[in-house]
Design a protein around this motif. Sequence first.
Motif: not given
Lengths: 307, 454
Positions: A29, A175, A185, A208, A212, A253
């Motif tokens: 990511l 996502v 994205r 993001t 993660g 991903v």
Amino acid sequence: MSLNAFWDFLVLGVVLGCLYAVIAIGYTLVYGVLQLLNFAHSEVFMFGGFGGLMALTVWAPAPDPSGAQSVLYVVVGMLAGAAFGGVVAYGLEKVAYRPLRRHKAPRLVFLITAIGASFFLYNLAGKLFGRNSLSMPDMYENKRVFSFFGAELSVTMILIVVSAVGMMIGLDYVVNRTKLGSSIRAVAQDPEVASLMGVNIDKVVSRTFVIGGLLGGAAGFLFGVNNKVVYTMGFLPGITAFAAAVLGGIGNVRGAMLGGMLLGIVETLTVYFWGEEWRYVAGFAVLVVVLMFRPTGLLGERLGRTA
Amino acid sequence: MSAEALVRGRAAERLRTVRWYQRPRWKRLGAMIALAVLAVMVTGVQGTQRDLFYALEENLTSPLLLVWLALTVGVWAVREFLSPQVKAVSDGYRSVVEEPRGKLRRAWREEKWLRWGALGALVAAAVFLPSGLERYWQTVLVDQIAIYVLVAIGLNVVIGWAGMLDLGFIAFFAIGAYSAAYWTGALPVQPPMELNNFAVIPVAIVTCLLAGVLLGAPTLRLRGDYLAIVTLGFHEIVYLTAKNLDDVTGGTGGVKVERFSLDLGFWSYEWGVIDPMPYYYLLLVFIAVVVFFFWRLEHSKVGRAWTAIREDEVAAASTGVNTVRFKLMAFAIGASTSGVAGVAYASKVGYINSENFVILLSVLVLAYVIFGGMGSIAGVLFGAAFLVWLPEALRDFVDPKDRYMYLGVLLVIMMIYRPQGVIPSRRRARELKLSESGESDADAMTEPAGGRLS
């Protein structure tokens, strides 16, 4: 070794692979959005393990828990791990990476910062929590549940696989289906245009990192349940998970999930065929071979500019 | 007003209103308090495994926290409320200092004798001062400072000049050390013929050149950050091999290596076990030779090719620089320097095992180069010497295990505030500045011009 042992190792590989997959998502990511190899993600993972341990120390599990209690303990531990991971990842982005992004530092500078941050974080954990490995308290009776081609599956294995798969499905949904996901994205594809379209880049990058970190922290807790918690536990799983992300195609991903699974299996089979001491050579060897023959990884680089 | 407009108006209002804690001033105060808490964790007590919360509780209730809070909040208050006064003081200081400083700088640039004089004084100090030191410091000087200075100079070629991040540089150091052990007959496997330690040096150089090319060739065509991770992997593979193949390398048990000795027939000399000074002079010669060689290299055709690759790889390739070849060359030259250091290390300490080559050291050497100033030989010499010396000097004040924590902080802070290092090369500093405006790369980490593997 017997065939039974082979199946044992294969099942272990799948379990390990699930963990790698969840960690690898964190790398992929961040790479997709910033083209940054976030070396310190392995420390986020490690802090997740400590977070879970701390929560379960404050709220120590009863000696003979009922089924519902066990589930509760696991959920609390995992949430605490995820929260810790998220906080560390957020702080990392804010303190170390954001100033660099402000003055558009070269990538080399980012990488060195990541290494420095990783060094700092794991030694800090060693200082705060001591340098010996610690076990998670017993939250349930880790008995054999059923066997699969002669391989015994324990509660821990099932716990890891179920929660990892759950996290992966959740992340895939975030996502691909949510507004946050589409802004992630968008930033990955072209930050400038995305900001012209009204996407707040700083916020997206920060979130993001947090996503993660949440996944990495939860994986850290699961890893701690399976093995032990120690301040150096991040390094090797971190590197292997990075290799998994590259194997699947960095920035992709679903690729990270696939790569993690494959690498977990490769690793345990290495142990099966050559012995424990060569365990971590497998990850690096796979990495080098992939880079030589298919640098875009199995599924290709998707999230982000295919650099 | 329709309901929709009402809702929209409220949303806009909510966006416009800024609460007190959202104002930058109070946000900065929050950051300062967080910094104080972090600082007390860093400088506080060592935790134990018996009680997970011991260190946290101790630190948060210790008077040290108040000291840190006073410090950070004090800095905050001065910056927020006294900034005109601070500015006046610093302006006054600057106007006093400016003129002599400018003069000194101009003299330094224009007067050749000044630079040569300073260099001569430094060399004289390096030659004559150490013999007056205590034995302990002499040993530190030789076993660590001199060796790591040599390694750092080698890494500088790869990272400072060619702009490639190598995270496994100690692997070549290990290869050098193990070649010394192998060719002097120290390993469990016997070489075809035993060599003198000095004769091993060219052999080690060739071995490391080959290893560098072998590692570089498949990966140099790739994106630069892949190189970083692959070199890390290479280091782990070398390390694990040294550790696990103990019937070949001696593993963690280690092997004894002969020390330097020279027998020219009419004159012979043995570098003894106790006195480190003879080794020091030998290493000084090594360093001098390498520095001279690299100094000439920096402004040669090769050095300029590296600069071109670093600043803009695509442009370099399109003007006819064979990027892959020059990158490989940087890799190989750096590796062989590290190999020489490895031979010197094995032949000085007289004993090596796999734990002398852990990954930590690769990162430390990287820190030395970055701290001193990538691409500047003087900077790298200073960075390595200072950062090896510092932990030794701090041994009495800080827990030795905490040193790496401070090193990590140092790296992060350097990268944010002074990415060019303490003694930067002028060119490197300019590149970093240019990269802010997107005009230069400052590292060979972009997609190479030739595309993917051909």
